[in-house]
Scaffold this motif. Structure first.
Motif, PDB file in Angstrom:
ATOM      1  N   CYS B  87       0.858  -1.171   0.000  1.00  0.00           N
ATOM      2  CA  CYS B  87       0.000   0.000   0.000  1.00  0.00           C
ATOM      3  C   CYS B  87       0.901   1.229   0.000  1.00  0.00           C
ATOM      4  O   CYS B  87       1.984   1.219   0.622  1.00  0.00           O
ATOM      5  N   ALA B  88       0.499   2.273  -0.709  1.00  0.00           N
ATOM      6  CA  ALA B  88       1.350   3.468  -0.792  1.00  0.00           C
ATOM      7  C   ALA B  88       0.478   4.704  -0.931  1.00  0.00           C
ATOM      8  O   ALA B  88      -0.642   4.647  -1.436  1.00  0.00           O
ATOM      9  N   LEU B  89       1.018   5.818  -0.460  1.00  0.00           N
ATOM     10  CA  LEU B  89       0.357   7.091  -0.691  1.00  0.00           C
ATOM     11  C   LEU B  89       1.348   8.042  -1.336  1.00  0.00           C
ATOM     12  O   LEU B  89       2.570   7.873  -1.230  1.00  0.00           O
ATOM     13  N   ILE B  90       0.780   9.014  -2.027  1.00  0.00           N
ATOM     14  CA  ILE B  90       1.638  10.003  -2.651  1.00  0.00           C
ATOM     15  C   ILE B  90       1.447  11.325  -1.935  1.00  0.00           C
ATOM     16  O   ILE B  90       0.322  11.699  -1.581  1.00  0.00           O
ATOM     17  N   ILE B  91       2.561  11.989  -1.690  1.00  0.00           N
ATOM     18  CA  ILE B  91       2.523  13.272  -1.003  1.00  0.00           C
ATOM     19  C   ILE B  91       2.272  14.349  -2.038  1.00  0.00           C
ATOM     20  O   ILE B  91       3.022  14.502  -3.001  1.00  0.00           O
ATOM     21  N   GLN B  92       1.204  15.119  -1.828  1.00  0.00           N
ATOM     22  CA  GLN B  92       0.850  16.159  -2.784  1.00  0.00           C
ATOM     23  C   GLN B  92       1.993  17.145  -2.955  1.00  0.00           C
ATOM     24  O   GLN B  92       2.582  17.613  -1.999  1.00  0.00           O
TER      25      GLN B  92
END
Lengths: 114, 109
Positions: B87-92
Motif C-alpha cells: 500500500c502506498a500514498l503520494i505526497i501532494q
C-alpha cells in the motif's frame, strides 16, 4: 515498448568501495525516482528528478549517496565508501509528467556490501 | 508525518475464500492512495489507485477517510493472487510514494 531497465542487476562490493547503479527510464518519461528497499521492508524514497533537475533529494541517507541525470534520460546513483547498511535493492521508477503519480518500476539492483 | 501501515506481514487464505489486506495511513493532507503488487520474479507494478475507483483482477479498495484506511479486498481468492502487496500514498506536490512494509499473500489450493 521497453520498460524501465536497471544495471547491473546484482552487485557485490567490499566495504569501502564505490559503486554506480544505472537506470534507463521509459523513453519520454520526464520524471525519475530512486528508492531503496531493505530486506523485508517497503521501498523508501531516495531522490527525484524532473528532466535533468534534481528536485528532491530529501531521502538520500548520507552525503555518500549521489544521483545524477545529466541529459534528462539515463540516471546514475552513486554510493561512495559503501557500508554494510547500504545493502539493499535499489529501485528506479519513471513516470510521464501528465500522469506523474503512476510510476513504472525497474527490476532493481540488489547491492550486497561485504 | 506521513506514514502507511500494513499490520500483516503474512496472510494466508484458501483458494475461493475472501481476502482482505489491511492498510492504514496517516497524512495531514488529502491523500492519494495506491496498491502495488509484486509477483514472484517480477517487478513492482501498480494494481490500482483509489481515484480510479475500478476493479483490477477482481480486487477493489475503498478509501475510508474516517478510519484512514484503504483496505484491499477480493471476494474469491485465486492461486495466481499469491504475491507481495504494498500500500502506498503520494505526497501532494512532492510526487514521491510512501510505502507500507508490505503483506505477503499466499493462496493455498
Amino acid at each position: 515498448g521497453a520498460g524501465v531497465s536497471q544495471s547491473p542487476r546484482y552487485k557485490v562490493a567490499k566495504r569501502g568501495q564505490d559503486v554506480a547503479l544505472r537506470c534507463d527510464p521509459i523513453s519520454g518519461h520526464v520524471s525519475l525516482f530512486w528508492y531503496q528497499q531493505a530486506l523485508g521492508q517497503g521501498p523508501e524514497f531516495l531522490t527525484y528528478f524532473q528532466n535533468e533537475a534534481q528536485l528532491d533529494k530529501s531521502g538520500l541517507p548520507s552525503d555518500r549517496f549521489f544521483a545524477e541525470r545529466p541529459e534528462g534520460s539515463v540516471s546514475t546513483l552513486k554510493i561512495q565508501r559503501t557500508q554494510q547498511e547500504d545493502s539493499a535493492v535499489y529501485l528506479c521508477a519513471s513516470s510521464r509528467r501528465e500522469t506523474y503519480n503512476e510510476q513504472f518500476f525497474g527490476p532493481g539492483t540488489r547491492l550486497t556490501v561485504l | 508525518a506521513q506514514r502507511v501501515t500494513q499490520p500483516e506481514k503474512l496472510l494466508s487464505v484458501f483458494k475461493g475464500a475472501p481476502v482482505e489486506l489491511k492498510c492504514n495511513y496517516s497524512y495531514s493532507g488529502s491523500p492519494e492512495l495506491f496498491w502495488y503488487v509484486q509477483y514472484s520474479r517480477q517487478r513492482l507494478q501498480l494494481l490500482l489507485r483509489h481515484i480510479s475507483r475500478e476493479s483490477i483482477k477482481g480486487f477493489t479498495a475503498d478509501l475510508n477517510k474516517g478510519e484512514t484506511s484503504f483496505h484491499l479486498k477480493k471476494p474469491f481468492a485465486q492461486e495466481e493472487d499469491s504475491a507481495m502487496y504494498y500500500c502506498a500514498l503520494i505526497i501532494q506536490g512532492a510526487q514521491k510514494l510512501v510505502f507500507g512494509q508490505g503483506t505477503r499473500l499466499t493462496i493455498n489450493p
